[in-house]
Design a protein around this motif. Sequence first.
Motif, PDB file in Angstrom:
ATOM      1  N   ASN A 163     -14.994  -4.474   7.650  1.00 19.32           N
ATOM      2  CA  ASN A 163     -14.357  -4.644   6.342  1.00 19.32           C
ATOM      3  C   ASN A 163     -13.479  -5.884   6.317  1.00 19.32           C
ATOM      4  OD1 ASN A 163     -15.588  -2.269   5.629  1.00 19.32           O
ATOM      5  ND2 ASN A 163     -13.732  -1.034   5.579  1.00 19.32           N
ATOM      6  N   LEU A 164     -12.750  -6.140   7.402  1.00 23.29           N
ATOM      7  CA  LEU A 164     -11.916  -7.332   7.488  1.00 23.29           C
ATOM      8  C   LEU A 164     -12.752  -8.594   7.381  1.00 23.29           C
ATOM      9  CD1 LEU A 164      -9.221  -8.773   8.055  1.00 23.29           C
ATOM     10  CD2 LEU A 164      -9.637  -8.401  10.503  1.00 23.29           C
ATOM     11  N   ALA A 165     -13.869  -8.627   8.107  1.00 24.54           N
ATOM     12  CA  ALA A 165     -14.733  -9.805   8.076  1.00 24.54           C
ATOM     13  C   ALA A 165     -15.335 -10.019   6.692  1.00 24.54           C
ATOM     14  CB  ALA A 165     -15.837  -9.657   9.119  1.00 24.54           C
ATOM     15  N   ARG A 166     -15.648  -8.923   6.002  1.00 19.84           N
ATOM     16  CA  ARG A 166     -16.339  -9.018   4.709  1.00 19.84           C
ATOM     17  C   ARG A 166     -15.384  -9.270   3.551  1.00 19.84           C
ATOM     18  NH1 ARG A 166     -18.413  -9.577   0.547  1.00 19.84           N
ATOM     19  NH2 ARG A 166     -20.290  -8.633  -0.346  1.00 19.84           N
ATOM     20  N   TYR A 167     -14.177  -8.633   3.597  1.00 24.81           N
ATOM     21  CA  TYR A 167     -13.300  -8.644   2.421  1.00 24.81           C
ATOM     22  C   TYR A 167     -11.936  -9.277   2.659  1.00 24.81           C
ATOM     23  CZ  TYR A 167     -16.728  -5.175   0.903  1.00 24.81           C
ATOM     24  OH  TYR A 167     -17.891  -4.528   0.581  1.00 24.81           O
ATOM     25  N   GLY A 168     -11.578  -9.569   3.906  1.00 23.52           N
ATOM     26  CA  GLY A 168     -10.288 -10.174   4.171  1.00 23.52           C
ATOM     27  C   GLY A 168      -9.161  -9.160   4.260  1.00 23.52           C
ATOM     28  N   MET A 169      -7.922  -9.645   4.125  1.00 25.53           N
ATOM     29  CA  MET A 169      -6.722  -8.847   4.380  1.00 25.53           C
ATOM     30  C   MET A 169      -6.083  -8.278   3.116  1.00 25.53           C
ATOM     31  SD  MET A 169      -5.839  -8.966   7.706  1.00 25.53           S
ATOM     32  CE  MET A 169      -4.054  -8.734   7.691  1.00 25.53           C
ATOM     33  N   ASP A 170      -6.568  -8.632   1.950  1.00 24.47           N
ATOM     34  CA  ASP A 170      -5.813  -8.379   0.721  1.00 24.47           C
ATOM     35  C   ASP A 170      -6.015  -7.002   0.104  1.00 24.47           C
ATOM     36  OD1 ASP A 170      -4.810 -10.932   0.923  1.00 24.47           O
ATOM     37  OD2 ASP A 170      -6.381 -11.814  -0.336  1.00 24.47           O
ATOM     38  N   GLY A 171      -6.896  -6.174   0.693  1.00 24.44           N
ATOM     39  CA  GLY A 171      -7.161  -4.878   0.081  1.00 24.44           C
ATOM     40  C   GLY A 171      -7.963  -5.034  -1.195  1.00 24.44           C
ATOM     41  N   GLY A 172      -7.911  -4.016  -2.048  1.00 26.17           N
ATOM     42  CA  GLY A 172      -8.664  -4.062  -3.298  1.00 26.17           C
ATOM     43  C   GLY A 172      -9.469  -2.799  -3.476  1.00 26.17           C
ATOM     44  N   GLU A 173     -10.609  -2.905  -4.147  1.00 28.83           N
ATOM     45  CA  GLU A 173     -11.424  -1.743  -4.460  1.00 28.83           C
ATOM     46  C   GLU A 173     -12.535  -1.551  -3.433  1.00 28.83           C
ATOM     47  OE1 GLU A 173     -12.834  -2.228  -8.434  1.00 28.83           O
ATOM     48  OE2 GLU A 173     -10.847  -2.045  -9.339  1.00 28.83           O
TER      49      GLU A 173
ATOM     50  N   ALA B 231     -12.934  -2.822   0.535  1.00 29.01           N
ATOM     51  CA  ALA B 231     -11.848  -3.758   0.839  1.00 29.01           C
ATOM     52  C   ALA B 231     -10.659  -2.970   1.391  1.00 29.01           C
ATOM     53  CB  ALA B 231     -11.448  -4.538  -0.405  1.00 29.01           C
ATOM     54  N   THR B 232     -10.046  -3.481   2.453  1.00 30.69           N
ATOM     55  CA  THR B 232      -9.122  -2.690   3.252  1.00 30.69           C
ATOM     56  C   THR B 232      -7.737  -3.306   3.322  1.00 30.69           C
ATOM     57  OG1 THR B 232     -10.970  -1.853   4.574  1.00 30.69           O
ATOM     58  CG2 THR B 232      -8.783  -1.670   5.542  1.00 30.69           C
ATOM     59  N   THR B 233      -6.734  -2.456   3.174  1.00 30.52           N
ATOM     60  CA  THR B 233      -5.328  -2.810   3.400  1.00 30.52           C
ATOM     61  C   THR B 233      -4.971  -2.401   4.826  1.00 30.52           C
ATOM     62  OG1 THR B 233      -4.814  -2.432   1.075  1.00 30.52           O
ATOM     63  CG2 THR B 233      -2.965  -2.445   2.609  1.00 30.52           C
ATOM     64  N   PHE B 234      -4.175  -3.233   5.505  1.00 31.58           N
ATOM     65  CA  PHE B 234      -3.838  -2.967   6.900  1.00 31.58           C
ATOM     66  C   PHE B 234      -2.328  -2.861   7.096  1.00 31.58           C
ATOM     67  CE2 PHE B 234      -7.935  -5.122   7.005  1.00 31.58           C
ATOM     68  CZ  PHE B 234      -8.650  -4.372   7.923  1.00 31.58           C
ATOM     69  N   TRP B 235      -1.940  -1.992   8.032  1.00 31.76           N
ATOM     70  CA  TRP B 235      -0.566  -1.896   8.522  1.00 31.76           C
ATOM     71  C   TRP B 235      -0.602  -2.043  10.035  1.00 31.76           C
ATOM     72  CZ3 TRP B 235      -2.710   0.985   4.733  1.00 31.76           C
ATOM     73  CH2 TRP B 235      -2.055   1.061   3.492  1.00 31.76           C
ATOM     74  N   ILE B 236       0.468  -2.608  10.614  1.00 30.63           N
ATOM     75  CA  ILE B 236       0.501  -2.785  12.052  1.00 30.63           C
ATOM     76  C   ILE B 236       1.731  -2.099  12.648  1.00 30.63           C
ATOM     77  CG2 ILE B 236      -0.896  -4.870  12.123  1.00 30.63           C
ATOM     78  CD1 ILE B 236       1.596  -6.535  12.216  1.00 30.63           C
ATOM     79  N   ASP B 237       1.539  -1.588  13.839  1.00 35.07           N
ATOM     80  CA  ASP B 237       2.618  -1.004  14.632  1.00 35.07           C
ATOM     81  C   ASP B 237       2.912  -1.989  15.758  1.00 35.07           C
ATOM     82  OD1 ASP B 237       4.400   0.638  15.962  1.00 35.07           O
ATOM     83  OD2 ASP B 237       2.823   1.859  16.906  1.00 35.07           O
ATOM     84  N   GLU B 238       4.144  -2.460  15.821  1.00 39.38           N
ATOM     85  CA  GLU B 238       4.514  -3.482  16.796  1.00 39.38           C
ATOM     86  C   GLU B 238       5.600  -2.981  17.734  1.00 39.38           C
ATOM     87  OE1 GLU B 238       4.198  -7.756  14.700  1.00 39.38           O
ATOM     88  OE2 GLU B 238       5.515  -6.331  13.651  1.00 39.38           O
ATOM     89  N   ASP B 239       5.589  -3.507  18.941  1.00 40.82           N
ATOM     90  CA  ASP B 239       6.638  -3.253  19.925  1.00 40.82           C
ATOM     91  C   ASP B 239       6.995  -4.586  20.571  1.00 40.82           C
ATOM     92  OD1 ASP B 239       8.405  -2.272  21.763  1.00 40.82           O
ATOM     93  OD2 ASP B 239       6.902  -1.306  23.034  1.00 40.82           O
TER      94      ASP B 239
END
Length: 279
Positions: free
Chosen positions: A29-39, A42-50
């Motif tokens: 999904n990232l490769a096809r639609y990018g980072m912006d989310g949508g319908e 298309a995917t929205t992402f969250w990250i867990d960082e340490d």
Amino acid sequence: MRRAGPADREAVEGFLRAHLTRAMFPLSNLARYGMDGGEGRATTFWIDEDGGTVRGVLGMSGDGMVLPVCPETDPRDMAGAIAGRRVMGVMGVAAEVRPLLAAIGLDGTRKALDEDEPQFVLDLAGLVVPEGPGRLVPLGHIPEETAIGWRRDYLVEILGTPPERAEITAASDIAHYVAEDSHRALVDGDTPLAMTGFNARLPDIVQVGAVWTPPPRRSRGLARRAVALHLAEARARGVGQATLFASGPAAVRAYEALGFRRTGTWTIVLLAEPEAARG
């Protein structure tokens, strides 16, 4: 967890690549639609960082599918990220999906599908292509009504989709498969025998999905041959690896015969109706 933005793409992709066979849906999904989310997908992402190091990535598609790749993340943190969003389902490794469902308050919700399935991987150099009838053609080369009927029956039998909804979804899915050139039909002469496809694709790896043989043609090795021929086609383009999930003992036997080995357990949960996640 925090919402990922365009500046995080390299870190997100790097983490997902490090967990490649379990991260095919969000990576594709990232490769096809990018980072912006949508319908749709298309995917929205969250990250867990340490300390600036990514240790988990949570994706959620526009149509409500939650895709955790979070081996070290507290499920409550994932729940907080998507609280209030309408969830259609959750897919990922069993050890993450079950706690996440509980954390978002949807573990007791009525499900259309709730399955744990073995996941398999294969180095395509070791692919075994069985002998048998048929050759592969693009899915658009068989009658549209046949392809839609197969997909409708798959949705009802495998995913538990209500028949009235399956008819509409099937037509949309087949149109998407044909446009993306992602699926194939095994045919003998002019007779369609079985269907196979890739539900996620990257230049070096594919994920097999939507494999279907009509009941009257089962137990003849047709789906096994269709999958193998499609993987051989991918291998000829330079793809080196494949992964998939098996929906039952017959599928397990078929995929092991092609050279696949088990690597873990995958859980797919589809809600009967979308519901809001509770943080």
